[in-house]
Design a protein around this motif. Structure first.
Motif, PDB file in Angstrom:
ATOM      1  N   ASP A  64     -14.441  19.937  -8.751  1.00  0.00           N
ATOM      2  CA  ASP A  64     -15.243  18.733  -8.528  1.00  0.00           C
ATOM      3  C   ASP A  64     -14.730  17.932  -7.336  1.00  0.00           C
ATOM      4  OD1 ASP A  64     -16.835  19.383 -10.668  1.00  0.00           O
ATOM      5  OD2 ASP A  64     -15.952  17.919 -12.036  1.00  0.00           O
ATOM      6  N   THR A  65     -13.421  17.900  -7.154  1.00  0.00           N
ATOM      7  CA  THR A  65     -12.830  17.172  -6.031  1.00  0.00           C
ATOM      8  C   THR A  65     -13.186  17.864  -4.722  1.00  0.00           C
ATOM      9  OG1 THR A  65     -11.018  16.480  -7.468  1.00  0.00           O
ATOM     10  CG2 THR A  65     -10.664  16.268  -5.094  1.00  0.00           C
ATOM     11  N   LEU A  66     -13.061  19.185  -4.697  1.00  0.00           N
ATOM     12  CA  LEU A  66     -13.418  19.964  -3.510  1.00  0.00           C
ATOM     13  C   LEU A  66     -14.897  19.779  -3.177  1.00  0.00           C
ATOM     14  CD1 LEU A  66     -12.651  22.038  -1.340  1.00  0.00           C
ATOM     15  CD2 LEU A  66     -13.133  23.823  -3.027  1.00  0.00           C
ATOM     16  N   GLU A  67     -15.738  19.851  -4.179  1.00  0.00           N
ATOM     17  CA  GLU A  67     -17.182  19.714  -3.973  1.00  0.00           C
ATOM     18  C   GLU A  67     -17.527  18.326  -3.417  1.00  0.00           C
ATOM     19  OE1 GLU A  67     -21.181  19.576  -6.716  1.00  0.00           O
ATOM     20  OE2 GLU A  67     -19.585  20.961  -7.304  1.00  0.00           O
ATOM     21  N   LEU A  68     -16.935  17.288  -3.983  1.00  0.00           N
ATOM     22  CA  LEU A  68     -17.222  15.939  -3.508  1.00  0.00           C
ATOM     23  C   LEU A  68     -16.712  15.741  -2.080  1.00  0.00           C
ATOM     24  CD1 LEU A  68     -18.469  13.226  -4.267  1.00  0.00           C
ATOM     25  CD2 LEU A  68     -16.208  12.510  -5.043  1.00  0.00           C
ATOM     26  N   LEU A  69     -15.509  16.206  -1.799  1.00  0.00           N
ATOM     27  CA  LEU A  69     -14.947  16.108  -0.458  1.00  0.00           C
ATOM     28  C   LEU A  69     -15.875  16.784   0.557  1.00  0.00           C
ATOM     29  CD1 LEU A  69     -12.669  15.558   1.613  1.00  0.00           C
ATOM     30  CD2 LEU A  69     -11.628  17.689   0.856  1.00  0.00           C
ATOM     31  N   GLU A  70     -16.314  17.979   0.231  1.00  0.00           N
ATOM     32  CA  GLU A  70     -17.163  18.723   1.162  1.00  0.00           C
ATOM     33  C   GLU A  70     -18.576  18.141   1.262  1.00  0.00           C
ATOM     34  OE1 GLU A  70     -16.559  22.874   0.106  1.00  0.00           O
ATOM     35  OE2 GLU A  70     -14.850  22.950   1.494  1.00  0.00           O
ATOM     36  N   SER A  71     -19.013  17.405   0.249  1.00  0.00           N
ATOM     37  CA  SER A  71     -20.324  16.750   0.353  1.00  0.00           C
ATOM     38  C   SER A  71     -20.263  15.572   1.324  1.00  0.00           C
ATOM     39  CB  SER A  71     -20.827  16.309  -1.022  1.00  0.00           C
ATOM     40  OG  SER A  71     -20.119  15.165  -1.481  1.00  0.00           O
ATOM     41  N   TYR A  72     -19.115  14.929   1.434  1.00  0.00           N
ATOM     42  CA  TYR A  72     -18.941  13.823   2.375  1.00  0.00           C
ATOM     43  C   TYR A  72     -18.516  14.293   3.758  1.00  0.00           C
ATOM     44  CZ  TYR A  72     -19.162  10.496  -1.494  1.00  0.00           C
ATOM     45  OH  TYR A  72     -19.557   9.750  -2.564  1.00  0.00           O
ATOM     46  N   ARG A  73     -17.838  15.420   3.810  1.00  0.00           N
ATOM     47  CA  ARG A  73     -17.297  15.932   5.065  1.00  0.00           C
ATOM     48  C   ARG A  73     -17.808  17.354   5.273  1.00  0.00           C
ATOM     49  NH1 ARG A  73     -12.707  12.973   6.814  1.00  0.00           N
ATOM     50  NH2 ARG A  73     -12.872  14.306   8.636  1.00  0.00           N
ATOM     51  N   PRO A  74     -18.973  17.518   5.892  1.00  0.00           N
ATOM     52  CA  PRO A  74     -19.600  18.840   6.012  1.00  0.00           C
ATOM     53  C   PRO A  74     -18.808  19.848   6.831  1.00  0.00           C
ATOM     54  CG  PRO A  74     -20.823  17.184   7.264  1.00  0.00           C
ATOM     55  CD  PRO A  74     -19.769  16.459   6.487  1.00  0.00           C
ATOM     56  N   GLU A  75     -17.784  19.411   7.567  1.00  0.00           N
ATOM     57  CA  GLU A  75     -16.976  20.372   8.319  1.00  0.00           C
ATOM     58  C   GLU A  75     -16.118  21.231   7.396  1.00  0.00           C
ATOM     59  OE1 GLU A  75     -16.458  17.040   8.306  1.00  0.00           O
ATOM     60  OE2 GLU A  75     -14.387  16.550   8.787  1.00  0.00           O
ATOM     61  N   GLY A  76     -16.069  20.888   6.120  1.00  0.00           N
ATOM     62  CA  GLY A  76     -15.333  21.688   5.152  1.00  0.00           C
ATOM     63  C   GLY A  76     -13.948  21.130   4.886  1.00  0.00           C
ATOM     64  N   CYS A  77     -13.426  21.479   3.759  1.00  0.00           N
ATOM     65  CA  CYS A  77     -12.138  20.964   3.309  1.00  0.00           C
ATOM     66  C   CYS A  77     -11.009  21.282   4.284  1.00  0.00           C
ATOM     67  CB  CYS A  77     -11.817  21.524   1.921  1.00  0.00           C
ATOM     68  SG  CYS A  77     -10.246  20.935   1.240  1.00  0.00           S
ATOM     69  N   GLN A  78     -10.938  22.518   4.749  1.00  0.00           N
ATOM     70  CA  GLN A  78      -9.825  22.932   5.605  1.00  0.00           C
ATOM     71  C   GLN A  78      -9.738  22.096   6.877  1.00  0.00           C
ATOM     72  OE1 GLN A  78     -11.999  24.967   4.173  1.00  0.00           O
ATOM     73  NE2 GLN A  78     -10.757  26.215   2.817  1.00  0.00           N
ATOM     74  N   GLU A  79     -10.869  21.675   7.413  1.00  0.00           N
ATOM     75  CA  GLU A  79     -10.887  20.840   8.612  1.00  0.00           C
ATOM     76  C   GLU A  79     -10.714  19.359   8.258  1.00  0.00           C
ATOM     77  OE1 GLU A  79     -11.019  21.911  11.819  1.00  0.00           O
ATOM     78  OE2 GLU A  79     -10.850  23.920  10.974  1.00  0.00           O
ATOM     79  N   ALA A  80     -11.299  18.936   7.148  1.00  0.00           N
ATOM     80  CA  ALA A  80     -11.297  17.515   6.785  1.00  0.00           C
ATOM     81  C   ALA A  80      -9.968  17.038   6.193  1.00  0.00           C
ATOM     82  CB  ALA A  80     -12.427  17.230   5.798  1.00  0.00           C
ATOM     83  N   LEU A  81      -9.356  17.851   5.360  1.00  0.00           N
ATOM     84  CA  LEU A  81      -8.166  17.401   4.618  1.00  0.00           C
ATOM     85  C   LEU A  81      -7.053  16.865   5.516  1.00  0.00           C
ATOM     86  CD1 LEU A  81      -7.339  17.107   1.662  1.00  0.00           C
ATOM     87  CD2 LEU A  81      -6.261  19.343   1.824  1.00  0.00           C
ATOM     88  N   PRO A  82      -6.709  17.534   6.602  1.00  0.00           N
ATOM     89  CA  PRO A  82      -5.638  16.999   7.453  1.00  0.00           C
ATOM     90  C   PRO A  82      -5.960  15.638   8.080  1.00  0.00           C
ATOM     91  CG  PRO A  82      -5.989  19.320   7.919  1.00  0.00           C
ATOM     92  CD  PRO A  82      -7.118  18.870   7.032  1.00  0.00           C
ATOM     93  N   PHE A 135      -5.784   2.677  -9.840  1.00  0.00           N
ATOM     94  CA  PHE A 135      -5.241   3.182  -8.574  1.00  0.00           C
ATOM     95  C   PHE A 135      -6.378   3.295  -7.554  1.00  0.00           C
ATOM     96  CE2 PHE A 135      -0.905   4.879  -9.203  1.00  0.00           C
ATOM     97  CZ  PHE A 135      -0.756   4.626 -10.557  1.00  0.00           C
ATOM     98  N   GLN A 136      -6.061   3.079  -6.281  1.00  0.00           N
ATOM     99  CA  GLN A 136      -6.990   3.342  -5.189  1.00  0.00           C
ATOM    100  C   GLN A 136      -6.568   4.659  -4.550  1.00  0.00           C
ATOM    101  OE1 GLN A 136      -9.761   1.396  -4.375  1.00  0.00           O
ATOM    102  NE2 GLN A 136      -9.195   0.458  -6.316  1.00  0.00           N
ATOM    103  N   CYS A 137      -7.492   5.611  -4.475  1.00  0.00           N
ATOM    104  CA  CYS A 137      -7.169   6.957  -4.010  1.00  0.00           C
ATOM    105  C   CYS A 137      -7.964   7.315  -2.760  1.00  0.00           C
ATOM    106  CB  CYS A 137      -7.474   7.975  -5.111  1.00  0.00           C
ATOM    107  SG  CYS A 137      -6.504   7.701  -6.607  1.00  0.00           S
ATOM    108  N   THR A 138      -7.301   8.040  -1.871  1.00  0.00           N
ATOM    109  CA  THR A 138      -7.946   8.495  -0.650  1.00  0.00           C
ATOM    110  C   THR A 138      -8.945   9.608  -0.937  1.00  0.00           C
ATOM    111  OG1 THR A 138      -5.934   7.975   0.569  1.00  0.00           O
ATOM    112  CG2 THR A 138      -7.492   9.446   1.649  1.00  0.00           C
ATOM    113  N   ILE A 139      -8.574  10.532  -1.819  1.00  0.00           N
ATOM    114  CA  ILE A 139      -9.425  11.671  -2.194  1.00  0.00           C
ATOM    115  C   ILE A 139      -9.520  11.707  -3.712  1.00  0.00           C
ATOM    116  CG2 ILE A 139      -9.628  14.187  -2.220  1.00  0.00           C
ATOM    117  CD1 ILE A 139      -8.001  14.212   0.344  1.00  0.00           C
ATOM    118  N   GLN A 140     -10.726  11.890  -4.218  1.00  0.00           N
ATOM    119  CA  GLN A 140     -10.905  11.988  -5.656  1.00  0.00           C
ATOM    120  C   GLN A 140     -12.211  12.682  -5.976  1.00  0.00           C
ATOM    121  OE1 GLN A 140     -10.437   8.409  -7.913  1.00  0.00           O
ATOM    122  NE2 GLN A 140     -11.864   9.139  -9.463  1.00  0.00           N
ATOM    123  N   GLY A 141     -12.188  13.460  -7.032  1.00  0.00           N
ATOM    124  CA  GLY A 141     -13.396  14.131  -7.496  1.00  0.00           C
ATOM    125  C   GLY A 141     -14.041  13.377  -8.637  1.00  0.00           C
ATOM    126  N   SER A 142     -14.986  14.026  -9.253  1.00  0.00           N
ATOM    127  CA  SER A 142     -15.690  13.384 -10.361  1.00  0.00           C
ATOM    128  C   SER A 142     -15.138  13.847 -11.687  1.00  0.00           C
ATOM    129  CB  SER A 142     -17.165  13.709 -10.283  1.00  0.00           C
ATOM    130  OG  SER A 142     -17.381  15.096 -10.350  1.00  0.00           O
TER     131      SER A 142
END
Length: 142
Positions: A64-82, A135-142
């Motif tokens: 769910d975290t990966l899916e949400l991250l990639e829905s906000y950042r279409p370049e994909g997790c590997q590019e967005a995470l750093p 807590f306030q989090c930079t990355i979080q899923g559902s």
């Protein structure tokens, strides 16, 4: 939408809020316990991988975290995470509540869930708030 810890999600671009599981017997599990060791290993591996191996870090995110991250950042997790500039301090403490865990470093807190394939990160870059607020989090899923 709610998080893995049953809280509402905030809008895209804002920090997310996480309220850790509450229990009257919040016991700090010793690192000798298998579940705690596994959660510590996953959290430590994620922290290390974020800076050096984004593919591995993304694989350690809960689906769910990966899916949400990639829905906000279409370049994909590997590019967005750093680009999130997540802290890289060593994990020093882990608390486990059933299938949920909190891993702390001197810089931030991670939240994890134990899934069928092991412990996965559901929230990262989390900072504790004053007054008992979530807590306030930079990355979080559902």
């Amino acid at each position: 939408m709610t998080s893995a810890f049953d809280i509402p999600m905030l809008a895209s671009g804002e920090a997310f809020a996480v309220d850790p599981p509450r229990t009257s017997r919040a016991v700090r599990i010793s690192l000798g316990a298998a579940s705690s060791r596994a959660a510590l290993a996953a959290a430590s591996e994620f922290v290390t991988a974020v800076g050096s191996d984004p593919d591995r870090a993304c694989a350690l995110l809960a689906p769910d975290t990966l899916e949400l991250l990639e829905s906000y950042r279409p370049e994909g997790c590997q590019e967005a995470l750093p680009t999130f500039d997540l802290p890289d301090a060593d994990v020093t403490q882990v608390q486990v509540w059933g299938d949920a865990a909190q891993a702390r470093s001197k810089q931030d807190t991670l939240f994890l869930r134990e899934l069928d394939d092991g412990w996965r990160v559901v929230a990262a870059g989390c900072q504790e708030q004053e007054g008992g607020e979530p807590f306030q989090c930079t990355i979080q899923g559902s």
